[in-house]
Design a protein around this motif. Structure first.
Motif, PDB file in Angstrom:
ATOM      1  N   ASN A 194       2.340  -9.857   3.864  1.00  0.00           N
ATOM      2  CA  ASN A 194       2.925 -10.693   5.503  1.00  0.00           C
ATOM      3  C   ASN A 194       3.864 -11.554   4.356  1.00  0.00           C
ATOM      4  O   ASN A 194       4.756 -11.304   3.851  1.00  0.00           O
ATOM      5  CB  ASN A 194       1.044 -11.323   5.516  1.00  0.00           C
ATOM      6  CG  ASN A 194       1.137 -12.540   3.794  1.00  0.00           C
ATOM      7  OD1 ASN A 194       2.074 -12.293   3.200  1.00  0.00           O
ATOM      8  ND2 ASN A 194       0.098 -12.621   4.030  1.00  0.00           N
ATOM      9  N   PRO A 195       4.428 -12.419   5.781  1.00  0.00           N
ATOM     10  CA  PRO A 195       5.473 -13.640   6.227  1.00  0.00           C
ATOM     11  C   PRO A 195       5.587 -14.331   4.429  1.00  0.00           C
ATOM     12  O   PRO A 195       6.194 -14.374   3.638  1.00  0.00           O
ATOM     13  CB  PRO A 195       5.293 -14.509   7.032  1.00  0.00           C
ATOM     14  CG  PRO A 195       5.183 -13.930   7.898  1.00  0.00           C
ATOM     15  CD  PRO A 195       3.991 -12.774   7.327  1.00  0.00           C
ATOM     16  N   ARG A 239       8.647 -13.645   1.695  1.00  0.00           N
ATOM     17  CA  ARG A 239       9.719 -14.823   0.641  1.00  0.00           C
ATOM     18  C   ARG A 239       9.453 -15.049  -0.508  1.00  0.00           C
ATOM     19  O   ARG A 239      10.317 -14.889  -0.905  1.00  0.00           O
ATOM     20  CB  ARG A 239       8.385 -16.281   1.617  1.00  0.00           C
ATOM     21  CG  ARG A 239       8.881 -16.338   2.805  1.00  0.00           C
ATOM     22  CD  ARG A 239       8.546 -18.167   3.181  1.00  0.00           C
ATOM     23  NE  ARG A 239       6.619 -18.175   2.903  1.00  0.00           N
ATOM     24  CZ  ARG A 239       6.641 -17.743   4.078  1.00  0.00           C
ATOM     25  NH1 ARG A 239       6.721 -17.770   5.736  1.00  0.00           N
ATOM     26  NH2 ARG A 239       4.902 -17.843   4.096  1.00  0.00           N
ATOM     27  N   ALA A 240       8.176 -14.629  -1.627  1.00  0.00           N
ATOM     28  CA  ALA A 240       8.159 -14.210  -3.062  1.00  0.00           C
ATOM     29  C   ALA A 240       8.869 -13.731  -2.745  1.00  0.00           C
ATOM     30  O   ALA A 240       9.662 -13.536  -3.867  1.00  0.00           O
ATOM     31  CB  ALA A 240       6.599 -14.226  -3.153  1.00  0.00           C
ATOM     32  N   LEU A 241       9.302 -12.008  -1.975  1.00  0.00           N
ATOM     33  CA  LEU A 241       9.484 -10.819  -3.082  1.00  0.00           C
ATOM     34  C   LEU A 241      11.457 -11.557  -2.776  1.00  0.00           C
ATOM     35  O   LEU A 241      11.971 -11.233  -3.115  1.00  0.00           O
ATOM     36  CB  LEU A 241       9.717  -9.106  -1.856  1.00  0.00           C
ATOM     37  CG  LEU A 241       8.375  -9.165  -2.506  1.00  0.00           C
ATOM     38  CD1 LEU A 241       8.642  -8.033  -1.333  1.00  0.00           C
ATOM     39  CD2 LEU A 241       8.507  -8.333  -3.804  1.00  0.00           C
ATOM     40  N   ARG A 242      11.346 -12.116  -1.402  1.00  0.00           N
ATOM     41  CA  ARG A 242      12.827 -13.026  -1.336  1.00  0.00           C
ATOM     42  C   ARG A 242      13.391 -13.317  -2.038  1.00  0.00           C
ATOM     43  O   ARG A 242      14.378 -13.597  -3.294  1.00  0.00           O
ATOM     44  CB  ARG A 242      12.789 -13.641  -0.096  1.00  0.00           C
ATOM     45  CG  ARG A 242      14.817 -14.568   0.053  1.00  0.00           C
ATOM     46  CD  ARG A 242      15.542 -12.945   0.732  1.00  0.00           C
ATOM     47  NE  ARG A 242      16.295 -13.637   0.707  1.00  0.00           N
ATOM     48  CZ  ARG A 242      17.786 -13.919  -0.135  1.00  0.00           C
ATOM     49  NH1 ARG A 242      17.552 -13.696  -1.209  1.00  0.00           N
ATOM     50  NH2 ARG A 242      18.631 -13.735   0.122  1.00  0.00           N
ATOM     51  N   GLU A 243      12.344 -14.292  -3.084  1.00  0.00           N
ATOM     52  CA  GLU A 243      12.575 -14.911  -4.091  1.00  0.00           C
ATOM     53  C   GLU A 243      13.064 -14.840  -5.400  1.00  0.00           C
ATOM     54  O   GLU A 243      13.747 -15.133  -6.395  1.00  0.00           O
ATOM     55  CB  GLU A 243      11.508 -16.597  -3.862  1.00  0.00           C
ATOM     56  CG  GLU A 243      11.939 -17.791  -4.768  1.00  0.00           C
ATOM     57  CD  GLU A 243      11.390 -18.296  -5.096  1.00  0.00           C
ATOM     58  OE1 GLU A 243      10.467 -18.792  -5.877  1.00  0.00           O
ATOM     59  OE2 GLU A 243      10.381 -18.958  -4.065  1.00  0.00           O
ATOM     60  N   ALA A 270      17.349  -3.585  -0.574  1.00  0.00           N
ATOM     61  CA  ALA A 270      16.129  -2.152  -0.590  1.00  0.00           C
ATOM     62  C   ALA A 270      14.685  -2.369  -0.122  1.00  0.00           C
ATOM     63  O   ALA A 270      14.049  -1.287   0.996  1.00  0.00           O
ATOM     64  CB  ALA A 270      16.202  -1.389  -2.130  1.00  0.00           C
ATOM     65  N   PHE A 271      14.256  -3.751  -0.017  1.00  0.00           N
ATOM     66  CA  PHE A 271      12.890  -3.535   0.684  1.00  0.00           C
ATOM     67  C   PHE A 271      12.451  -3.776   1.831  1.00  0.00           C
ATOM     68  O   PHE A 271      12.172  -2.615   2.744  1.00  0.00           O
ATOM     69  CB  PHE A 271      11.983  -4.944   0.170  1.00  0.00           C
ATOM     70  CG  PHE A 271      10.541  -5.217   0.864  1.00  0.00           C
ATOM     71  CD1 PHE A 271       9.379  -4.859   1.421  1.00  0.00           C
ATOM     72  CD2 PHE A 271      11.058  -6.523   1.348  1.00  0.00           C
ATOM     73  CE1 PHE A 271       8.800  -5.223   1.629  1.00  0.00           C
ATOM     74  CE2 PHE A 271       9.576  -6.955   2.565  1.00  0.00           C
ATOM     75  CZ  PHE A 271       8.468  -6.037   2.497  1.00  0.00           C
ATOM     76  N   ILE A 272      13.458  -4.338   2.829  1.00  0.00           N
ATOM     77  CA  ILE A 272      13.814  -4.831   4.000  1.00  0.00           C
ATOM     78  C   ILE A 272      13.849  -2.668   4.730  1.00  0.00           C
ATOM     79  O   ILE A 272      13.387  -2.298   5.363  1.00  0.00           O
ATOM     80  CB  ILE A 272      15.076  -5.117   4.813  1.00  0.00           C
ATOM     81  CG1 ILE A 272      14.892  -6.525   4.241  1.00  0.00           C
ATOM     82  CG2 ILE A 272      14.774  -5.535   6.288  1.00  0.00           C
ATOM     83  CD1 ILE A 272      13.728  -7.922   4.692  1.00  0.00           C
ATOM     84  N   ALA A 273      14.964  -2.112   4.013  1.00  0.00           N
ATOM     85  CA  ALA A 273      15.006  -0.906   4.183  1.00  0.00           C
ATOM     86  C   ALA A 273      14.341   0.029   4.649  1.00  0.00           C
ATOM     87  O   ALA A 273      14.320   0.879   5.549  1.00  0.00           O
ATOM     88  CB  ALA A 273      16.276  -0.343   3.812  1.00  0.00           C
ATOM     89  N   SER A 274      13.363   0.159   3.229  1.00  0.00           N
ATOM     90  CA  SER A 274      12.428   0.991   3.322  1.00  0.00           C
ATOM     91  C   SER A 274      11.567   0.830   4.502  1.00  0.00           C
ATOM     92  O   SER A 274       9.941   1.264   3.981  1.00  0.00           O
ATOM     93  CB  SER A 274      12.217   0.946   1.784  1.00  0.00           C
ATOM     94  OG  SER A 274      12.948   0.848   0.913  1.00  0.00           O
ATOM     95  N   GLU A 285      13.985 -12.485   9.637  1.00  0.00           N
ATOM     96  CA  GLU A 285      13.988 -11.824   9.076  1.00  0.00           C
ATOM     97  C   GLU A 285      12.912 -11.769   7.180  1.00  0.00           C
ATOM     98  O   GLU A 285      11.832 -11.023   6.919  1.00  0.00           O
ATOM     99  CB  GLU A 285      15.082 -10.600   7.920  1.00  0.00           C
ATOM    100  CG  GLU A 285      15.469  -9.510   7.286  1.00  0.00           C
ATOM    101  CD  GLU A 285      16.470  -9.614   7.077  1.00  0.00           C
ATOM    102  OE1 GLU A 285      17.118  -8.196   7.608  1.00  0.00           O
ATOM    103  OE2 GLU A 285      17.390 -10.126   5.703  1.00  0.00           O
ATOM    104  N   VAL A 286      12.881 -12.894   7.071  1.00  0.00           N
ATOM    105  CA  VAL A 286      12.386 -13.132   5.629  1.00  0.00           C
ATOM    106  C   VAL A 286      10.950 -13.433   6.685  1.00  0.00           C
ATOM    107  O   VAL A 286       9.297 -12.473   5.641  1.00  0.00           O
ATOM    108  CB  VAL A 286      13.169 -14.010   4.559  1.00  0.00           C
ATOM    109  CG1 VAL A 286      11.481 -14.458   3.755  1.00  0.00           C
ATOM    110  CG2 VAL A 286      14.395 -13.915   4.564  1.00  0.00           C
TER     111      VAL A 286
END
Length: 440
Positions: free
Chosen positions: A53-54, A58-62, A71-75, A107-108
């Motif tokens: 979820n968002p 956000r945690a992954l982005r940080e 790679a997370f977004i693309a996959s 996106e995030v």
């Protein structure tokens, strides 16, 4: 923020939360080592789609390096912004769309569906020698100088300033650190499987199963969750992310395959509502598949096709367990993260996201301590105080959702189905009732 003070963090467990924490600490320059008990990813069933979820995004982005988050977004799979509720006869009850309701901002701040295997590949991509495999942490000793010695099953040990138990629901770190913190059976059992998507099989399914996740609400006693996992084919030059590794060859078949799109389903009921003459744990995948086929014999043809056409080798029994909330404890240099402390049912799809929130918060606190901005023990205490509050709130909410899914209260279920139908028919009411959908 970069650390400038020597601090060594030991992470017991290489699941989503532990690896996310390690990425964040490494990114900030903090010395971290992860000790993972498994040698291969096929040592445990971890091949199903999960919802990010968002908050998790956000945690992954940080925590991840930029290449890792890209790679997370693309996959990630498609259709994660919508969610529907239907009856067992495939009559629409409610359809939600977080983008249409204004829940998506960028996106995030979005919902994503991703293979658990692929996410773990992404989390491992930049860690290299930080992760040590076939190293089960069995316990620890608090040394006179305040440091922690972690002990391994092979007889070895390692010493650090902080030990983070991220070793899952059966955590040995929790068993020693907080023996009063229990994880118990809920009495609910799930049988899950995959319908593999090919050009031919895709034509046999209703488009609804390919569009978005669905919750099936029969009159009483059971429930089913359905979710498509469709994604762009992995780029073979992108470090193997989204593809299969050598471990998949150890267990051939679709269960651990990470390249084929599929529709995931999970049938849930109380243990006592399954056939009384069988021990569920004794059933093999074929027998489990046959049992769910019998239990859903009067459901809509579309659902019968999904269940009956699934790859029998992917059908898995999952007893549902939950942690029991405990009051705050005295802080030491040993702390816990994710399922190791607040294991929850999968019925709200938030377990991985809460673990990522843990990793994000604990990383920030440890980086602050490493930079001399806060004493180490105080930093860990701040993390635990917040984690206990939101983590066990999620445990309670998740258990409530699980109990509602398998409730025998036909009157309550009928009322719920009616409320959904009314909300679907009155858009302003639906917007008001589900304004927070997708933002959790």
């Amino acid at each position: 923020m970069s650390a400038n003070k020597s601090l060594r963090v030991i992470v017991a467990g290489g699941g989503i939360g532990g690896l996310a924490l390690a990425n964040g600490l490494r990114k900030a320059g903090v010395d971290v080592a992860v000790y993972e008990r498994d040698r291969h990813r096929t040592d445990r069933v971890q091949g199903f789609r999960i919802h990010i979820n968002p908050s998790g995004s956000r945690a992954l982005r940080e925590l991840l390096p930029e290449t890792g988050y890209r790679a997370f977004i693309a996959s990630s799979g498609k259709g994660a912004t919508r969610f529907g509720f239907v009856t067992e006869q495939m009559k629409d009850l409610l359809n939600l769309d977080s983008e249409a309701s204004g829940g998506e901002r960028d996106e995030v701040d979005r919902n994503y569906g991703i293979s658990r295997i692929t996410l773990r590949q992404i989390l491992l991509a930049d860690l290299g020698a930080v992760v040590h495999y076939d190293k089960a942490v069995t316990g620890y000793t608090e040394l006179p100088d305040g440091r922690i010695e972690a002990r391994f099953a092979d007889g070895g040990s390692t010493v650090g300033d902080v030990l983070v138990g991220a070793d899952g629901g059966t955590s040995r770190i929790r068993a020693q650190r907080l023996p009063q913190a229990q994880r118990v059976e809920t009495g609910i059992v799930t049988v899950a499987g995959k319908f593999t998507l090919t050009d031919d099989s895709r034509r046999r399914l209703t488009p609804k199963f390919l569009a978005s996740p669905l919750a099936v609400m029969p009159p009483k006693g059971c429930g089913m969750f359905i979710a498509p996992h469709e994604f762009d084919r992995p780029d073979p030059q992108h470090s193997g992310i989204g593809g299969n590794d050598g471990a998949a060859a150890l267990v051939p078949g679709a269960l651990f395959d990470n390249t084929q799109p599929y529709v995931f389903w999970a049938y849930a009921a109380k243990r006592g509502d399954y056939p009384g003459d069988v021990e569920l744990e004794s059933l093999d995948p074929t027998q489990l598949h046959d049992m769910v086929n019998r239990l859903t014999a009067r459901w809509a043809p579309e659902l019968r096709e999904l269940i009956g056409g699934s790859d029998t080798g992917t059908v898995t029994l999952i007893p549902i367990r939950t942690s029991v909330p405990v009051p705050p404890w005295e802080t030491t240099n040993v702390t816990l993260l994710g399922d190791a402390i607040h294991s929850m049912t999968p019925f709200r799809g938030i377990g991985a996201n809460v673990a990522l929130r843990d990793a994000q918060l604990l990383c920030a606190k440890l980086v602050a301590a490493a930079g001399g901005e806060q004493p180490l023990r105080a930093a860990i205490h701040d993390y635990e105080a917040q984690m206990i509050e939101y983590g066990f709130a999620a445990v309670r909410d998740s258990l409530t959702a699980a109990e509602q899914t398998v409730s025998d209260n036909s009157v309550g279920r009928a009322i719920g189905r009616t409320v959904f139908r009314v909300a679907e028919a009155v858009p302003p009411l639906k917007r008001k009732m589900f304004a927070g959908f997708g933002s959790e």
